[in-house]
Structures are given as C-alpha cells and as structure tokens.
Design a protein around this motif. Structure first.
Motif, short mmCIF file in Angstrom:
data_model
loop_
_atom_site.label_atom_id
_atom_site.label_comp_id
_atom_site.label_asym_id
_atom_site.label_seq_id
_atom_site.Cartn_x
_atom_site.Cartn_y
_atom_site.Cartn_z
N THR A 163 4.36 4.03 21.63
CA THR A 163 4.32 4.38 20.21
C THR A 163 5.63 4.98 19.67
N LYS A 164 6.66 5.06 20.49
CA LYS A 164 7.95 5.55 19.97
C LYS A 164 8.63 4.48 19.12
N ILE A 165 8.25 3.24 19.30
CA ILE A 165 8.85 2.15 18.51
C ILE A 165 8.07 2.04 17.19
N ASN A 166 8.83 2.12 16.06
CA ASN A 166 8.21 2.05 14.74
C ASN A 166 8.17 0.61 14.24
N TYR A 167 7.03 0.28 13.65
CA TYR A 167 6.85 -1.06 13.11
C TYR A 167 6.62 -0.94 11.60
N ALA A 168 7.50 -1.55 10.80
CA ALA A 168 7.36 -1.46 9.34
C ALA A 168 6.44 -2.57 8.84
N ASN A 169 5.56 -2.22 7.90
CA ASN A 169 4.78 -3.27 7.23
C ASN A 169 4.51 -2.87 5.79
N ALA A 170 3.83 -3.77 5.08
CA ALA A 170 3.58 -3.53 3.64
C ALA A 170 2.14 -3.11 3.40
N GLY A 171 1.54 -2.40 4.37
CA GLY A 171 0.19 -1.88 4.18
C GLY A 171 -0.87 -2.83 4.72
N ILE A 172 -2.10 -2.31 4.84
CA ILE A 172 -3.17 -3.11 5.44
C ILE A 172 -3.59 -4.22 4.48
N GLY A 173 -3.48 -5.44 4.95
CA GLY A 173 -3.77 -6.60 4.10
C GLY A 173 -2.50 -7.40 3.85
N ALA A 174 -1.35 -6.78 4.11
CA ALA A 174 -0.08 -7.50 3.94
C ALA A 174 0.11 -8.48 5.10
N GLN A 184 1.13 -7.18 18.39
CA GLN A 184 0.73 -6.10 19.31
C GLN A 184 -0.39 -6.56 20.24
N LYS A 185 -1.25 -7.44 19.69
CA LYS A 185 -2.33 -7.97 20.52
C LYS A 185 -1.72 -8.91 21.59
N ALA A 186 -0.77 -9.74 21.16
CA ALA A 186 -0.16 -10.71 22.08
C ALA A 186 0.60 -10.00 23.21
N ILE A 187 1.24 -8.88 22.90
CA ILE A 187 2.04 -8.21 23.94
C ILE A 187 1.25 -7.07 24.57
N ASP A 188 0.06 -6.82 24.01
CA ASP A 188 -0.86 -5.81 24.56
C ASP A 188 -0.19 -4.43 24.65
N ALA A 189 0.49 -4.05 23.59
CA ALA A 189 1.13 -2.72 23.54
C ALA A 189 1.21 -2.28 22.08
N PRO A 190 0.95 -1.00 21.82
CA PRO A 190 0.96 -0.53 20.43
C PRO A 190 2.34 -0.06 19.96
N MET A 191 2.53 -0.14 18.63
CA MET A 191 3.71 0.47 18.02
C MET A 191 3.21 1.41 16.93
N THR A 192 4.07 2.29 16.43
CA THR A 192 3.66 3.18 15.35
C THR A 192 3.96 2.51 14.02
N THR A 193 2.92 2.39 13.18
CA THR A 193 3.07 1.66 11.92
C THR A 193 3.63 2.56 10.81
N VAL A 194 4.61 2.01 10.08
CA VAL A 194 5.14 2.72 8.92
C VAL A 194 4.90 1.82 7.70
N PRO A 195 3.95 2.19 6.82
CA PRO A 195 3.63 1.31 5.69
C PRO A 195 4.54 1.53 4.47
N TYR A 196 4.90 0.44 3.82
CA TYR A 196 5.73 0.47 2.60
C TYR A 196 4.95 -0.23 1.48
N ARG A 197 5.50 -0.17 0.26
CA ARG A 197 4.87 -0.87 -0.86
C ARG A 197 5.22 -2.36 -0.88
N GLY A 198 6.04 -2.75 0.05
CA GLY A 198 6.45 -4.15 0.15
C GLY A 198 7.51 -4.23 1.21
N THR A 199 7.78 -5.42 1.73
CA THR A 199 8.78 -5.50 2.79
C THR A 199 10.21 -5.57 2.24
#
Ligand code: ASP
Length: 338
Positions: A163-174, A184-199
């Motif tokens: 979870t030290k690696i941050n993953y940027a996204n545009a919120g749930i549903g983006a 994350q499912k394919a590599i079977d490892a989690p990252m910490t999500t950072v949501p934005y209003r858009g990419t």
C-alpha cells in the motif's frame, strides 16, 4: 420512419418562413412544432462528469465543436466533476428534457447502476440515449522516476511495497477506478487509491511525482507518453496501438487477459422528444465522420464508432448489455461505492 413523420408534420405546419430559411439547412430539419422555435434555437450544453483537461473532456470538446457546426448553434462543454462521474450525471438526469442539456459519459454508465446502491437520480431510467461515440484503449502509466522499467518490475514493486504505492483515479465509477481494480486483481496486490475529480488533474500530479501509478485512456496519456513526462508499461488492448507502436500489450508484458476499453455515449434527460434525440444523433454522426476529428482521434489512439452505432437504438442496446455484464462482476467483488 420517425424522421419522415416529423418532416411531414413540419411541412404541415407551413414552416418555410424567412427566419427558418436563414438557418443552416441541417438546423432547419430539426424543425419546429407550431409556435415553438426551431430546435436548436440557442446554444446546447454538454456536461462532462469529470474535470477539464482529462480524456472525457478531450473527446467531448472535439465532438462538440463539429456538432455545433452541424446544428448551427454553439455546443459548449461544462465540467461537473466529482463522485466518479455521478454528480455530472445527476445534473443532466435532473435537467429539463428540452435538448439543451446533454451528458457525455463513458463506461461508468454501465458500472454505476451496480456500484452505487443509493443515488439522487435514476442511473438507468433517467436518460435517453443519442448515440455511442468511441471506444478508447487504456494505458498503465507511472511517474517517470518510478523504480520499475517494465510491467513485471512494476508488479514486483507493488507486491513488495504494497500500500505504499499510490494509485490515482477519478473516483468510484470512473474508468480509471475500474482499470485499477482489474489491475490490482490481476497482480493480486493492493495499492493506495487517491481519488481526483478527473484524470486531467491526476495527470498533473503524476507528472509532478505526487502520485505513483495510474491507468488512463490514451486520449489523456498519448501525448504525455510521447513527451516522456510519464513512464508507460502496457496498453490494455489485445493488439498494439498504431499511435503507440512501441508499447507492449498487457498480455505481451505478462498479464494475459488484462483488457479494458472505455466506451463513451451521448445522453439527454429522460423525456427528451425523439425528434430531438434523432436530430442530435445525426449531428453526432456528422461529427464522427469529420476528417479532422477522425485524424485527431487516431493521433490520440482511438477511433469513432461506426455510424450505425451512433444512434439512440444501438446505444441503448449496448448500454443495457453493459449494465448486465458488469452487475454480476461488481456484486461478486462486493465492491460498492456506498
Ligand atoms: N474518464 C476518466 C476516468 O474515468 C476521468 C476523466 O475523464 O477525467 O477516469
């Protein structure tokens, strides 16, 4: 059929007035009903449910410009970002169904009905469809100084630092959220999500090194990849892209089956008359065969859909099928926004 009936109604209403003749031919065809000004008689707003400068914004602005020429009225873009696209979608679902407020949204229209169990609008029944627009490939990218030079190395880094690696996204549903989940499912490892209003803004932070990884559409990433402002690891399509020929597919890079493309469609509020959605669909088709738009899309790694898919009927059928496709996947994952 509908169009012919509408034309007959127009002729019956005796509308060949001097004022109408002054409008561009295409605009006249949308016509007017007795006592109503011809549609469109003023500017149209397309709501983009993400921040300016991102992939949805880029596609919408290109389409809006040509649609405006065809319709004989300006088509302006308004960014209503936040909550994974649901704030902008709500704005349009609640707007007057008069053809002057539209929504250009992507695959989120297929996932939101399952992802969000409580919304202030009806995510399926709240809209009329106008037409599909494009299906955009995605890319897995990272800040340029990340300590990985291939997808395999990135996967190893994420697995090691979790979870030290941050993953940027545009919120749930983006789309960036969906792609991140699949990754994350394919590599079977989690990252910490950072949501934005858009990419768009997320890209600014990725270039600045504030966040580490992102999965985003080529319409936002191609230029930054070519400029060397970000590192690219893979495209999410079965074949390599002509716009980024040196970038391996996810399968080539070690993740077979990791494939996502992001379809986009144009919507109007529920209850918008069929004459108007049909007229808008004709303008959308005109935009999608515009040579400059096709060339610009190609440069950004995408292409317009075939003309017969830019219709209300084809769009609705595709959208319904996409909702049915995602619902069991989201339910099985137990991934809800609320
Ligand atoms: N479409 C992008 C996404 O879903 C967001 C954006 O357009 O800014 O992540």
């Amino acid at each position: 059929m509908i169009r012919q009936a509408f034309r007959r109604a127009l002729l019956g209403a005796g509308l060949a007035t001097a004022a109408l003749l002054a409008l561009p031919a295409a605009a006249q065809q949308a016509g007017q009903q007795a006592g109503q000004p011809a549609y469109p008689s003023r500017s149209i707003t397309i709501v983009v449910p993400f921040a300016a400068g991102g992939p949805t914004d880029t596609v919408t602005r290109l389409v809006a410009e040509v649609m405006g020429r065809d319709l004989g009225q300006p088509v302006v873009v308004e960014n209503v970002g936040g909550a994974g696209g649901t704030l902008g979608a709500a704005r349009v679902a609640q707007a007057r169904p008069d053809g002057y407020t539209l929504l250009l949204h992507h695959i989120g229209m297929g996932t939101t009905p399952a992802l969000y169990r409580r919304l202030a609008y009806d995510p399926v029944g709240g809209f009329e469809t106008i037409g599909l627009v494009t299906e955009v490939p995605m890319t897995v990218i990272a800040r340029k100084d990340i300590a990985a030079n291939s997808l395999a190395e990135l996967v190893a880094l994420v697995r090691r630092d979790q979870t030290k690696i941050n993953y940027a996204n545009a919120g749930i549903g983006a789309a960036s959220h969906l792609c991140g989940l699949l990754l994350q499912k394919a590599i079977d490892a989690p990252m910490t999500t950072v949501p934005y209003r858009g990419t768009g803004p997320a890209m600014t932070d990725l270039i600045g090194g504030t966040v580490d990884v992102m999965c985003d559409q080529t319409t936002n990433t191609t230029q930054q990849i070519r400029a060397g402002s970000v590192k690219v690891f893979a495209v999410t399509t079965p074949q390599r892209l002509p716009a980024l020929p040196e970038v391996p597919t996810a399968a080539e890079a070690g993740l077979p089956g990791f494939e996502v493309t992001v379809w986009h469609g144009l919507y109007a509020p529920k209850g918008t008359p069929a004459e108007i959605t049909t007229r808008l669909s004709r303008a959308l088709q005109a935009a999608l065969r515009d040579e400059k738009l096709v060339a610009r899309f190609a440069d950004l790694g995408t292409a317009p859909v075939a003309q017969e898919r830019a219709t209300p009927e084809a769009h609705r059928a595709f959208w319904q099928a996409d909702i049915a496709k995602w619902r069991p996947v989201i339910q099985a994952a137990g991934q809800y926004a609320d």
